[in-house]
Design an enzyme around this catalytic site. Structure first.
Site, mmCIF file in Angstrom:
data_model
loop_
_atom_site.group_PDB
_atom_site.id
_atom_site.type_symbol
_atom_site.label_atom_id
_atom_site.label_comp_id
_atom_site.label_asym_id
_atom_site.label_seq_id
_atom_site.Cartn_x
_atom_site.Cartn_y
_atom_site.Cartn_z
ATOM 1 N N SER A 62 92.130 36.875 35.251
ATOM 2 C CA SER A 62 90.882 37.293 34.608
ATOM 3 C C SER A 62 89.875 36.150 34.737
ATOM 4 O O SER A 62 90.264 34.996 34.930
ATOM 5 C CB SER A 62 91.147 37.545 33.118
ATOM 6 O OG SER A 62 89.943 37.732 32.414
ATOM 7 N N TYR A 103 94.517 35.419 24.532
ATOM 8 C CA TYR A 103 94.381 36.197 25.772
ATOM 9 C C TYR A 103 94.073 35.262 26.945
ATOM 10 O O TYR A 103 94.725 35.322 27.994
ATOM 11 C CB TYR A 103 93.273 37.247 25.631
ATOM 12 C CG TYR A 103 93.013 38.018 26.910
ATOM 13 C CD1 TYR A 103 93.920 38.960 27.380
ATOM 14 C CD2 TYR A 103 91.869 37.776 27.674
ATOM 15 C CE1 TYR A 103 93.697 39.648 28.567
ATOM 16 C CE2 TYR A 103 91.632 38.463 28.861
ATOM 17 C CZ TYR A 103 92.548 39.404 29.308
ATOM 18 O OH TYR A 103 92.330 40.073 30.478
HETATM 19 P P1 NDP Z 1 93.647 49.446 31.461
HETATM 20 O O1 NDP Z 1 93.862 49.409 29.988
HETATM 21 O O2 NDP Z 1 92.878 50.569 32.061
HETATM 22 O O3 NDP Z 1 95.037 49.340 32.216
HETATM 23 C C1 NDP Z 1 96.061 48.531 31.744
HETATM 24 C C2 NDP Z 1 97.311 48.944 32.457
HETATM 25 O O4 NDP Z 1 98.372 48.073 32.028
HETATM 26 C C3 NDP Z 1 97.721 50.369 32.145
HETATM 27 O O5 NDP Z 1 98.164 50.996 33.311
HETATM 28 C C4 NDP Z 1 98.865 50.199 31.166
HETATM 29 O O6 NDP Z 1 99.819 51.248 31.350
HETATM 30 C C5 NDP Z 1 99.455 48.893 31.640
HETATM 31 N N1 NDP Z 1 100.247 48.224 30.624
HETATM 32 C C6 NDP Z 1 99.864 47.666 29.454
HETATM 33 N N2 NDP Z 1 100.939 47.193 28.798
HETATM 34 C C7 NDP Z 1 102.019 47.473 29.581
HETATM 35 C C8 NDP Z 1 103.402 47.264 29.470
HETATM 36 N N3 NDP Z 1 103.950 46.666 28.408
HETATM 37 N N4 NDP Z 1 104.207 47.677 30.471
HETATM 38 C C9 NDP Z 1 103.693 48.294 31.544
HETATM 39 N N5 NDP Z 1 102.399 48.527 31.719
HETATM 40 C C10 NDP Z 1 101.579 48.128 30.735
HETATM 41 O O7 NDP Z 1 92.954 48.049 31.803
HETATM 42 P P2 NDP Z 1 92.588 47.333 33.194
HETATM 43 O O8 NDP Z 1 92.837 48.196 34.348
HETATM 44 O O9 NDP Z 1 91.251 46.766 32.987
HETATM 45 O O10 NDP Z 1 93.638 46.132 33.170
HETATM 46 C C11 NDP Z 1 94.408 45.758 34.292
HETATM 47 C C12 NDP Z 1 94.504 44.248 34.362
HETATM 48 O O11 NDP Z 1 93.197 43.711 34.571
HETATM 49 C C13 NDP Z 1 95.057 43.568 33.117
HETATM 50 O O12 NDP Z 1 95.982 42.574 33.482
HETATM 51 C C14 NDP Z 1 93.823 42.918 32.504
HETATM 52 O O13 NDP Z 1 94.153 41.764 31.756
HETATM 53 C C15 NDP Z 1 93.013 42.603 33.719
HETATM 54 N N6 NDP Z 1 91.577 42.405 33.457
HETATM 55 C C16 NDP Z 1 90.760 43.435 33.099
HETATM 56 C C17 NDP Z 1 89.402 43.219 32.856
HETATM 57 C C18 NDP Z 1 88.463 44.315 32.462
HETATM 58 O O14 NDP Z 1 87.292 44.001 32.137
HETATM 59 N N7 NDP Z 1 88.852 45.561 32.473
HETATM 60 C C19 NDP Z 1 88.844 41.868 32.978
HETATM 61 C C20 NDP Z 1 89.792 40.876 33.366
HETATM 62 C C21 NDP Z 1 91.100 41.132 33.593
HETATM 63 P P3 NDP Z 1 100.640 51.983 30.201
HETATM 64 O O15 NDP Z 1 99.850 51.876 28.929
HETATM 65 O O16 NDP Z 1 100.773 53.388 30.713
HETATM 66 O O17 NDP Z 1 101.950 51.259 30.153
#
Ligand code: NDP
Length: 245
Positions: free
Chosen positions: A142, A155
């Site tokens: 991030s 975080y």
């Molecule tokens: P979303 O909330 O749309 O997606 C998060 C994903 O992570 C989902 O598919 C969720 O799937 C999965 N997830 C969360 N916890 C678990 C778990 N315990 N086991 C398996 N899967 C898990 O957010 P983003 O797409 O934005 O996030 C993706 C990545 O990008 C993350 O690592 C986030 O930190 C990073 N990021 C995002 C930013 C943003 O502005 N959006 C900025 C910087 C970094 P499910 O709940 O079905 O398990």
């Protein structure tokens, strides 16, 4: 193997946002994708959409806080497609609060998902990559891995850790393996659903609405790293909105 066509790519956190965009983009370019997340009700239609469009995709219920789940995702790729070319450890969670609030349960959940989830990916895929003699780790960090703001200490700490672990892995990996960190800035996904405090949520949502970029922008950075020749390691890509400070 250069390019994306026919590569076997496992993705955690594939059920929404960046992971879903990566699954669609990479499958659209001919990769065989193996998708992991907890919400099967979101993974199943995604696999259907990819296969209907002529692509190849599998899914496995994967909670990245469970080592055996992550191992199972990698095993599925190897058993069904014969190898694993890329593991994208993308699953992540967000919780914000000042440290004074002592939300220790939130801290633990962040560490379990954001740090241990990536470590379990390494534990699952590194032996496979060593045996194959090739492999590519892509870990989602991030812009918070570069810049800390109040309320996001834990975080940011987890994302600093993702960068540190990835760099250590890169140094130890040797010439056969590639390691890439993708550091997104504000991206329009469901990520804000994790923010419980209404005031913080409203503040984030307003900025998100104004400046966030599409998850496909992050997926394209992942594709860029994957499609390089085997001797080219894209170390880190920071992709953020032009308007992000
Ligand atoms: P979303 O909330 O749309 O997606 C998060 C994903 O992570 C989902 O598919 C969720 O799937 C999965 N997830 C969360 N916890 C678990 C778990 N315990 N086991 C398996 N899967 C898990 O957010 P983003 O797409 O934005 O996030 C993706 C990545 O990008 C993350 O690592 C986030 O930190 C990073 N990021 C995002 C930013 C943003 O502005 N959006 C900025 C910087 C970094 P499910 O709940 O079905 O398990």
């Amino acid at each position: 193997m250069t390019g994306i066509q026919d590569k076997v790519i496992a993705i955690t956190g594939a059920s929404s946002g960046i992971g879903e965009a990566a699954a669609l983009l990479l499958a659209g370019r001919g990769a065989k994708v193996v998708l992991g997340a907890r919400r099967l009700e979101r993974l199943e239609p995604l696999v259907e959409r990819i296969t209907k469009a002529g692509g190849q995709a599998l899914l496995a219920r994967t909670d990245v806080t469970r080592r055996e789940d992550v191992a199972g995702l990698v095993r599925l790729a190897c058993e069904r497609y014969g190898r694993l070319d890329v593991l994208i450890s993308n699953a992540g969670s967000l919780a914000t609060s000042p440290l004074d609030e002592l939300r220790v349960d939130d801290w633990e959940a962040l560490v379990d998902t954001n740090i241990k989830g990536v470590l379990y990916g390494i534990a699952a895929a590194l032996p496979v990559f060593r045996k194959q003699g090739f492999g590519h780790f892509i870990n989602t960090a991030s812009t918070s891995a570069h810049r800390i703001v109040p309320g996001q200490a834990v975080y940011a700490g987890t994302k600093f850790a993702v960068r540190a672990i990835s760099e250590g892995l890169r140094q130890e990996a040797g010439a056969a393996l590639r390691v890439t960190v993708i550091s997104p800035g504000m991206t329009r996904t469901n990520f804000l659903e994790h923010v419980k405090d209404p005031e913080t949520h409203a503040r984030f949502a307003e900025t998100m609405e104004k400046i966030a970029i599409a998850p496909d922008a992050i997926a394209r950075a992942m594709a860029f790293a994957i499609e390089q020749p085997a001797d080219v390691d894209v170390g880190e890509v920071i992709v953020r909105p032009t308007a992000q400070g």
